[in-house]
Design an enzyme around this catalytic site. Sequence first.
Site, mmCIF file in Angstrom:
data_model
loop_
_atom_site.group_PDB
_atom_site.id
_atom_site.type_symbol
_atom_site.label_atom_id
_atom_site.label_comp_id
_atom_site.label_asym_id
_atom_site.label_seq_id
_atom_site.Cartn_x
_atom_site.Cartn_y
_atom_site.Cartn_z
ATOM 1 N N ASP A 3 -52.373 -42.148 17.171
ATOM 2 C CA ASP A 3 -51.863 -42.649 18.440
ATOM 3 C C ASP A 3 -52.905 -42.231 19.487
ATOM 4 O O ASP A 3 -53.491 -41.161 19.369
ATOM 5 C CB ASP A 3 -50.506 -42.002 18.729
ATOM 6 C CG ASP A 3 -49.867 -42.573 19.982
ATOM 7 O OD1 ASP A 3 -49.923 -43.795 20.151
ATOM 8 O OD2 ASP A 3 -49.326 -41.793 20.782
ATOM 9 N N LYS A 4 -53.146 -43.070 20.500
ATOM 10 C CA LYS A 4 -54.219 -42.729 21.455
ATOM 11 C C LYS A 4 -53.806 -41.650 22.453
ATOM 12 O O LYS A 4 -54.364 -40.555 22.480
ATOM 13 C CB LYS A 4 -54.690 -43.969 22.221
ATOM 14 C CG LYS A 4 -55.784 -43.648 23.264
ATOM 15 C CD LYS A 4 -56.153 -44.836 24.110
ATOM 16 C CE LYS A 4 -55.180 -45.084 25.227
ATOM 17 N NZ LYS A 4 -55.271 -44.142 26.363
ATOM 18 N N THR A 5 -52.816 -41.987 23.270
ATOM 19 C CA THR A 5 -52.497 -41.141 24.420
ATOM 20 C C THR A 5 -51.929 -39.792 24.001
ATOM 21 O O THR A 5 -50.926 -39.727 23.293
ATOM 22 C CB THR A 5 -51.506 -41.866 25.354
ATOM 23 O OG1 THR A 5 -52.034 -43.165 25.623
ATOM 24 C CG2 THR A 5 -51.317 -41.106 26.650
ATOM 25 N N THR A 34 -52.429 -48.057 20.154
ATOM 26 C CA THR A 34 -52.122 -47.709 21.545
ATOM 27 C C THR A 34 -51.363 -48.840 22.227
ATOM 28 O O THR A 34 -51.542 -50.018 21.891
ATOM 29 C CB THR A 34 -53.409 -47.387 22.341
ATOM 30 O OG1 THR A 34 -53.056 -47.079 23.679
ATOM 31 C CG2 THR A 34 -54.402 -48.543 22.332
ATOM 32 N N GLY A 35 -50.540 -48.464 23.164
ATOM 33 C CA GLY A 35 -49.851 -49.450 23.990
ATOM 34 C C GLY A 35 -50.723 -49.857 25.163
ATOM 35 O O GLY A 35 -50.388 -50.767 25.924
ATOM 36 N N LYS A 53 -45.150 -50.271 16.326
ATOM 37 C CA LYS A 53 -46.102 -49.340 15.696
ATOM 38 C C LYS A 53 -45.882 -49.216 14.191
ATOM 39 O O LYS A 53 -46.833 -49.199 13.407
ATOM 40 C CB LYS A 53 -46.023 -47.966 16.363
ATOM 41 C CG LYS A 53 -46.646 -47.942 17.755
ATOM 42 C CD LYS A 53 -46.606 -46.557 18.372
ATOM 43 C CE LYS A 53 -47.301 -46.555 19.734
ATOM 44 N NZ LYS A 53 -47.261 -45.231 20.373
ATOM 45 N N ASP A 113 -47.290 -37.900 18.462
ATOM 46 C CA ASP A 113 -46.577 -36.747 19.030
ATOM 47 C C ASP A 113 -45.170 -36.582 18.464
ATOM 48 O O ASP A 113 -44.473 -35.622 18.783
ATOM 49 C CB ASP A 113 -46.534 -36.833 20.561
ATOM 50 C CG ASP A 113 -45.803 -38.076 21.061
ATOM 51 O OD1 ASP A 113 -45.126 -38.738 20.247
ATOM 52 O OD2 ASP A 113 -45.910 -38.378 22.263
ATOM 53 N N ASP A 151 -43.337 -42.293 18.640
ATOM 54 C CA ASP A 151 -43.864 -42.960 17.450
ATOM 55 C C ASP A 151 -43.165 -42.479 16.180
ATOM 56 O O ASP A 151 -43.718 -42.544 15.094
ATOM 57 C CB ASP A 151 -45.386 -42.771 17.353
ATOM 58 C CG ASP A 151 -45.811 -41.357 17.691
ATOM 59 O OD1 ASP A 151 -44.973 -40.447 17.525
ATOM 60 O OD2 ASP A 151 -46.954 -41.161 18.125
#
EC number: 7.2.2.9
Length: 690
Positions: free
Chosen positions: A389-391, A537-538, A565, A583, A587
């Site tokens: 996941d990016k953020t 990522t969103g 996702k 996190d 997700d």
Amino acid sequence: MHEHDSHGEAAHSNSEDMQMIHQHHEHHGHEEEHSAHHEKMKHSADHGDHHRMMMEDFKKRFYVSTLLTIPILILSPAIQTFLGFRVEFAGSLYILFLLSSAVYFYGGYPFLKGIFDELRRRQPGMMTLIAVAISVAYFYSSAVVFGLKGKFFFWELATLIDIMLLGHYIEMRSVLGASRALEELVKIMPSEAHLLKDGEIVEVKVENLKPGDKVLVKPGEKIPVDGIVVEGESFVNEAMLTGESKPVAKKPGDTVIGGAINGEGSLVVEVEKTGKDTYLNQVIELVRQAQESKSRTQDLANRAALLLTVIALTVGSVTLAIWLAYIADFAFAIERAVTVMVITCPHALGLAIPLVVAVSTSLAAKSGLLIRDRQAFERAKDLQAVIFDKTGTLTEGRFGVTDIVGFNHSEDELLQIAASLEARSEHPIAAAIVEEAEKRGFGLTEVEEFRAIPGKGVEGIVNGRRYMVVSPGYIRELGIKTDESVEKLKQQGKTVVFILKNGEVSGVIALADRIRPESREAISKLKAIGIKCMMLTGDNRFVAKWVAEELGLDDYFAEVLPHEKAEKVKEVQQKYVTAMVGDGVNDAPALAQADVGIAIGAGTDVAVETADIVLVRNDPRDVAAIVELSRKTYSKMKQNLLWATGYNAFAIPLAAGVLYSAGILLSPAVGAILMSLSTVIVAINARLLR
């Protein structure tokens, strides 16, 4: 595997399979020493004490049996003939019988008790083989004393029991290191705390603290509970708990973990969690569950150990029959059968995996890598793709300055001017610009006639000139055209602010969700071991493309909504064995869908239900560490299983006497030494895992 005392199943600090190590004993009664909420934490320590008590029991039985063996050796005709002396007097044979009986019943007790435990559970194993072997030798020899024609095996019986006791003692010492990690975690916790009550400091037991209490933590002391700092500042060492190598700065509002070591400042901590809810207790529980959970490899090893026991008993019986038919010497045939049974080592097979698991799960926990699902951890060795996941995972989840472009000012000048103007603003962009200036060691310049332009930016006079820091929207309003370098930054999805001097553009500052410094190393490590790295990522595709290019990712999926996702993970799974790293909050379905779900940055909240593996720190490099540990663990398991299988395949025929014609024959005592060594080798090899 044991008869349990009042502590019950929870007393296990390691795998059920680990109990094979000492299944020949009952638990000794323990006193309940703490209140219920503190009890589970002490269970693993109690279990370790119990393990040590059993070790001491084996040592004591070994010493007593060895002392009794000395006169047995002196009175044995075979030894007298070998050493060329004679000791014979009226009743010497009966004294030999009585001494041997004492060794059989006292020294052999753990094995004799073990056979009943194993047969009651319908799981014959190590204890069954040893008990059958020493019983055959003892009762046959006793029959010879009282009239049966043949030779007795009293000295062989005594030395066999001595070697078995010593072997088990050495093995248990080797094994103890594997289960000691949990005890070390328990020992971290202080037993008393300085409670602040009505302006006074009261010494209280940690288990008597409740949420809302305030405790004083003096310099150098261990923090007694999980809580929030309400007063004071200090650096805290959390290395033993989370694997974080550097001391962590703590100030009011920050959380602290029970068991961490306070630095040079004093802290007042408000108790937040106690008992089973504390970070350390959750870690202990997760490690215990991981060590007790079964895996396919373990089930296979257990079945192999059971089969090996049956094979040994069968081969022992067949060996007895063949030698009786071949040379019609009952004593010789008995000796061969006994040697087969004592040389066989189902223990090495049974311990091959649980020992490695105990070491690896404990090692992982101490580094802040918590394994919730052992099968998923074993699958990690086969991973072909990791989706991040990016953020907040690959990036920090907050703005940071990425580029500064000056047209008629230097980068440093622009940053200092912008930071001076933005210092009075609460906006995240303003905070990021000020933080970057501080990081570079720039002081702020005084600003005159400061004014905020609502929704557009700020302005003021710096060094006698009027400057503005404004948004692209305001630039469009003014009709100012921007050059290619600015457009390129926008295409990367970055947020751009303009610095104007007297109405003309002097430069731009670009900001974006800051990429974690550790992310590059994590991605390169994973790619180096042949794993494809991807990102979900969103965020918009421009930002996603920029992050992917910066980190050298193999692929990325942008503008993915949270509920989509899991579908993306499923798509990747059609090609690769896949891990998802996130996190664990927004997700969760994707983590559950992946072959291995990894929750990162859990901090003190380690009970992430959907994750197979929980990483305490927000460090993507820990993903590579998990894959490497999984591969090393599997390698150790294979080594141990190969050794245990190979040893038995070689030792059993040798003990049966297949090389008798070549003059090679093993005595029961040599068989016992080899058996003990094979288990100790498995234990030591497991502990070499790093």
